[in-house]
Design an enzyme around this catalytic site. Structure first.
Site, PDB file in Angstrom:
ATOM      1  N   ASP A   1      -1.878   5.927   5.520  1.00 37.64           N
ATOM      2  CA  ASP A   1      -2.676   6.643   4.517  1.00 37.64           C
ATOM      3  C   ASP A   1      -4.132   6.174   4.470  1.00 37.64           C
ATOM      4  O   ASP A   1      -4.986   6.861   3.906  1.00 37.64           O
ATOM      5  CB  ASP A   1      -2.071   6.438   3.115  1.00 37.64           C
ATOM      6  CG  ASP A   1      -0.683   7.029   2.996  1.00 37.64           C
ATOM      7  OD1 ASP A   1      -0.474   8.130   3.523  1.00 37.64           O
ATOM      8  OD2 ASP A   1       0.190   6.387   2.392  1.00 37.64           O
TER       9      ASP A   1
ATOM     10  N   ASP B   1       0.736  11.299  -1.430  1.00 38.40           N
ATOM     11  CA  ASP B   1       1.837  10.870  -0.596  1.00 38.40           C
ATOM     12  C   ASP B   1       3.121  11.016  -1.408  1.00 38.40           C
ATOM     13  O   ASP B   1       3.076  11.035  -2.637  1.00 38.40           O
ATOM     14  CB  ASP B   1       1.619   9.405  -0.186  1.00 38.40           C
ATOM     15  CG  ASP B   1       2.655   8.927   0.794  1.00 38.40           C
ATOM     16  OD1 ASP B   1       3.061   9.711   1.659  1.00 38.40           O
ATOM     17  OD2 ASP B   1       3.063   7.757   0.694  1.00 38.40           O
TER      18      ASP B   1
ATOM     19  N   ASP C   1       0.258   4.773   0.023  1.00 41.73           N
ATOM     20  CA  ASP C   1       0.598   3.355  -0.012  1.00 41.73           C
ATOM     21  C   ASP C   1       0.743   2.735   1.369  1.00 41.73           C
ATOM     22  O   ASP C   1       0.750   1.529   1.501  1.00 41.73           O
ATOM     23  CB  ASP C   1       1.891   3.126  -0.812  1.00 41.73           C
ATOM     24  CG  ASP C   1       3.075   3.885  -0.232  1.00 41.73           C
ATOM     25  OD1 ASP C   1       2.866   4.647   0.731  1.00 41.73           O
ATOM     26  OD2 ASP C   1       4.197   3.723  -0.744  1.00 41.73           O
TER      27      ASP C   1
END
Length: 872
Positions: A614, A325, A610
């Site tokens: 996700d 990410d 986070d």
């Protein structure tokens, strides 16, 4: 049917409620019965008993249970009890680890606020968020959590943080107008989503989805249907156990057949064959692996990586793809001013000089035309605005001091339609209006421009230069704000007409910058043969700019938006992922598909993240890595590993630890199997040539429990080496029992077996079977203790510092030597261990034969290394 974001607010009300009026109490009750509570539904979980029983499915364990039952029936209760104790300990360890149950859905439930303010029967009333139903109108203010999904009805500068869902770092300005055509989740700016929260302004929305029908609910469904991946070690140990068991059973079958043919005692022959099988099968292997992995987790915890699932330690060592990410993982998740454009010059934030009049003017304007605060490190307000006052703090201008000196007298709040904010202040005895906002809007209101201390007319050339600079900033992934001012006639209620005929001051460009360590970590990834890939909900331009800075992106063609893969089949996606390093504007479904595509290409995939969005991909990945500081509880619960410092570089340390742990586990397996193979060869030789059986069952149990386990654990704790990062990731389907590994075990086992039988033959010179058995037993035990030092490395270590660098192995060697010497020399232990007390000559013969294995095997390693180097 059109999506709710594609229709007007009134049409949405008609579709949901059948009218434009808010729900009545009676309608609320009907809707709650129809749609159920605003909760997430959990799947059925396994009980602790089920998890415990599953630990006995392993092929090796089943063979050992059969061996224990047979031993018990044949009167060898000692062996049966020991086997069952070892198996039960292993099952308990496995259960304790597994019972750290998945809490993803529990954490998702916590995302809904405890209360919501809804309009019912004409009144705004607070209710528990679980009672919110489809058709309710929810009122929103700054700081409120959004309890359900819905269509925005009113927006007074309403801004919402949706980063947990979309991964976008900036707050989203909400509008009430419909949006034509299909757009991704992050661009549906007339919708509110459960789990996000209001950062600015106020508004209201019509609830269109609750519980499992919300975007968070869809993620919960993905979590329920997403299967956890087994690590290469788990797969390898299963395959290894099956192959090893078959090999051992063949050996024991041969021995059983030879014994029956020679002596005719089926019961005794079977009992010994079972005892040998127990000795040969490393039943403590699972416990040893668990202990080694546990020590690995302790080491990694000191380096800011908390392991939630033990197998992830080793799995990290096999990773070949890291899907990361962007927001909060590769970046700091904090908007930061990067550059100014002032006096027709572009300067970095580090070049700003508060003593310079133009620099100071722009800085003061950004602090005054600003609603955010930063008191004692606690930031309140929009991330873009806090970035501006944080820059002031860095340069010695605290926001509260500047605002006290130049108090605000009037204001026009930010409006998402006009994209501007204006504030009035008394500065040096004059009434000054400061305006900030979108550059394209601001440029249409300019009359003058200030260069240094001079104000002159604003020209088309000025407009062209500013527009070019704005585009240049934007191409670099920067968010740009324009600033202007003008003198006004005293304090009065500002109107939109006042925001005309402005004097241009400058531009401020900002972004969520990369972490300082990210660039080096990406370089380390590539050196270790690992491909880093960015997957984010943010815009493509922003994502590509960050990826270029840190080395993930080399060519613009390697970046794409999630919508590109919507219509691709899984087969097409498998080919497509090879050429893409950055994915922007992705949904949770996209993330899972990308991870699966790489997995189907025989890669071990780590996924970092986070946000709530996700979590499904973290669970689908072989290794899910969540951020400990900025990460949501959902992402942490779905992950295998949590980074307590949110530092991407920590993942690389974890990979290094994982590779070292796997190498050490393999060394432990090598130690166990080569020693066991030596024992099998000794027994097989004795049976074939007609000699008495070299070992009593109690000897084999002593070896298993003491002289095997301690050195094997110690080898698992061998100090780590950085050279593992120069190797490429292990192939996903590579077995532990490779041809070279089996040859190594065979050679070393042969050396141990030969020295053991020489000791037996020396003791049997006078046909004293007990003495022969004692010397063979002593030699085998001591040779295995010595062999621990051979298993430290594939290279010769006997004349290097590495020979003495493992205090655990030295301790295990000394303790084992004391124990076996005590058994052979203390008269009181004769009956217990079925041995004869040795004299000093016999004892040193045992020591000498055992020690021979060290120079022999070290010499073989040196020869093998020399041939390998010559062939390069």
């Amino acid at each position: 049917m059109k999506e709710f974001y594609q229709v007007s607010a009134d049409e949405a009300k008609e579709r949901v409620n059948g009218s434009l009026e808010p729900l009545t109490a009676e309608e609320v009750k009907k809707h709650q019965e129809q749609y159920g509570p605003n909760e997430l539904i959990e799947g059925k979980k396994k009980t602790t008993i089920q998890i415990f029983l599953e630990q006995f499915k392993d092929f090796l364990v089943i063979i050992l249970i059969v061996a224990a039952i047979v031993s018990g029936f044949l009167g060898d209760a000692e062996s049966a009890v020991v086997i069952l104790i070892v198996i039960t300990i292993n099952a308990i360890l496995g259960t304790v680890q597994t019972v750290k149950a998945e809490q993803s859905l529990t954490s998702l439930k916590k995302l809904s606020g405890p209360e919501a303010k809804v309009l019912r029967d004409g009144n705004v009333v607070p209710i528990p968020s679980t009672e919110v139903t489809v058709g309710d109108i929810v009122m929103l203010d700054a700081g409120d959590y959004i309890p359900a999904d819905g269509r925005i009805l009113e927006s007074a500068s309403l801004k919402v943080d949706e980063s947990a869902l979309t991964g976008e770092s900036l707050g989203v300005d909400k509008i009430t107008e419909l949006i034509a055509g299909e757009v991704p989740l992050g661009d549906r700016v007339n919708m509110a989503y459960s789990g996000s929260f209001v950062t600015y302004g106020r508004g209201s929305f019509l609830v269109t989805g609750i519980g499992m029908e919300t975007e968070v609910g869809k993620i919960a469904s993905l979590l329920k249907t997403t299967s956890e991946k087994r690590t290469p070690l788990q797969i390898n140990l299963d395959q290894f156990g099956q192959k090893l068991s078959i090999i051992i059973l063949i050996f024991c079958g041969i021995l059983f057949g030879v014994s029956v043919l020679r002596e005719g005692h089926v019961g005794d022959a079977f009992l010994f064959a079972v005892a040998l099988a127990v000795a040969a099968i490393p039943e403590a292997l699972s416990s040893i692996v668990t202990i080694v992995l546990s020590f690995g987790t302790q080491k990694m915890a000191k380096e800011h990586a908390i392991i939630r699932k033990l197998q992830a330690v080793e799995g990290l060592g096999s990773v070949s793809i890291i899907c990361s990410d962007k927001t909060g993982t590769l970046t700091q998740n904090k908007m930061t001013v990067e550059e100014y454009y002032v006096n027709e010059t572009r300067i970095t934030a580090d070049e700003i000089d508060v003593e310079h009049a133009a620099h100071s003017r722009l800085l003061m304007s950004s602090i005054l035309c600003n609603d955010s605060t930063n008191i004692d490190g606690v930031e309140i307000g929009d991330p873009t605005e806090t970035a501006l006052i944080n820059l002031g703090s860095k340069l010695g201008l605290e926001a509260h001091n500047v605002r006290d000196k130049y108090p605000r007298t009037c204001e026009n709040p930010f409006d998402s339609d006009r994209k501007l904010m204006a504030t009035g202040h008394i500065m040096d005895g004059k009434h000054i209006m400061i305006v900030k906002g979108a550059v394209d809007v601001l440029l249409g209101r300019m009359e003058s421009i200030q260069i240094h201390d001079k104000v002159r007319s604003f020209t088309e050339e000025d407009r062209r230069k500013i527009e070019e600079q704005n585009q240049e900033f934007s191409r670099g992934g920067l968010r740009v704000l324009g600033f202007a001012y003008k003198e006004i006639e005293g304090c009065h209620e500002m109107t939109l007409e006042d925001e005309q005929d402005l004097i241009f001051i400058g531009l401020i460009a900002m972004m969520d910058p990369p972490r300082e360590e990210s660039k080096a970590a990406v370089a380390d990834c590539k050196r270790a043969g690992i491909r880093p890939i960015m997957i984010t909900g943010d815009h493509k331009v922003t994502a590509a700019a960050i990826a270029k800075r840190i080395g993930i992106l080399e060519n613009e063609s390697e970046a794409c938006e999630g919508a590109v893969i919507d219509n691709m089949s899984d087969e097409e996606l498998k080919d497509f992922v090879e050429g893409i390093s950055v994915y922007a504007r992705v949904s949770p479904e996209h993330k899972i598909r990308i991870v699966r595509a790489w997995q189907e290409k025989a890669n071990i995939v780590a996924m970092t993240g986070d946000g709530v969005n996700d979590a499904p991909a973290l669970k689908q990945a072989d290794i899910g890595v969540a951020m400990g500081i900025t990460g949501s509880e959902v992402s942490k619960d779905a992950a295998s590993m949590v980074l307590t410092d949110d530092n991407f570089a920590t993942i690389i340390k974890a990979v290094e630890n994982g590779r070292n742990v796997y190498r050490n586990i393999k060394n432990s397996i090598q130690f166990l199997l080569s020693g066991n193979f030596g024992a099998i060869l000794a027994v097989l030789y004795a049976s074939i040539v007609g000699l008495p059986v070299p070992f009593a069952p109690v000897h084999l149990l002593f070896i298993n429990l003491l002289t095997d386990s301690l050195p094997a654990i110690a080898l698992g704790l061998e100090p780590h080496s950085k050279d593992v990062m120069d190797e490429k990731p292990r192939p996903m389907n590579e077995s532990i029992l490779t041809g070279s590994f089996l040859r190594k075990i065979g050679t070393e086992g042969l050396s141990i077996g030969v020295t053991t039988m020489i000791a037996f033959l020396i003791g049997y010179a006078d046909h004293n079977a007990v003495l022969a058995s004692t010397m063979a037993f002593g030699t085998l035990c001591t040779a295995r203790l010595v062999h621990g030092f051979n298993c430290k490395s594939d290279r010769p270590v006997v004349f290097t510092r590495r020979f003495f660098n493992n205090i655990y192995l030295i301790g295990a060697f000394l303790l084992g030597l004391i124990l076996i010497t005590g058994v052979m020399m203390i008269p009181g232990l004769q009956n217990v261990f079925k041995v004869q007390t040795l004299n000093m000559g016999q004892l040193f013969t045992v020591y000498g034969l055992a020690a021979v294995n060290l120079p022999v095997i070290q010499l073989l390693k040196a020869v093998k290394l020399a041939f390998r180097n010559r062939s390069r």
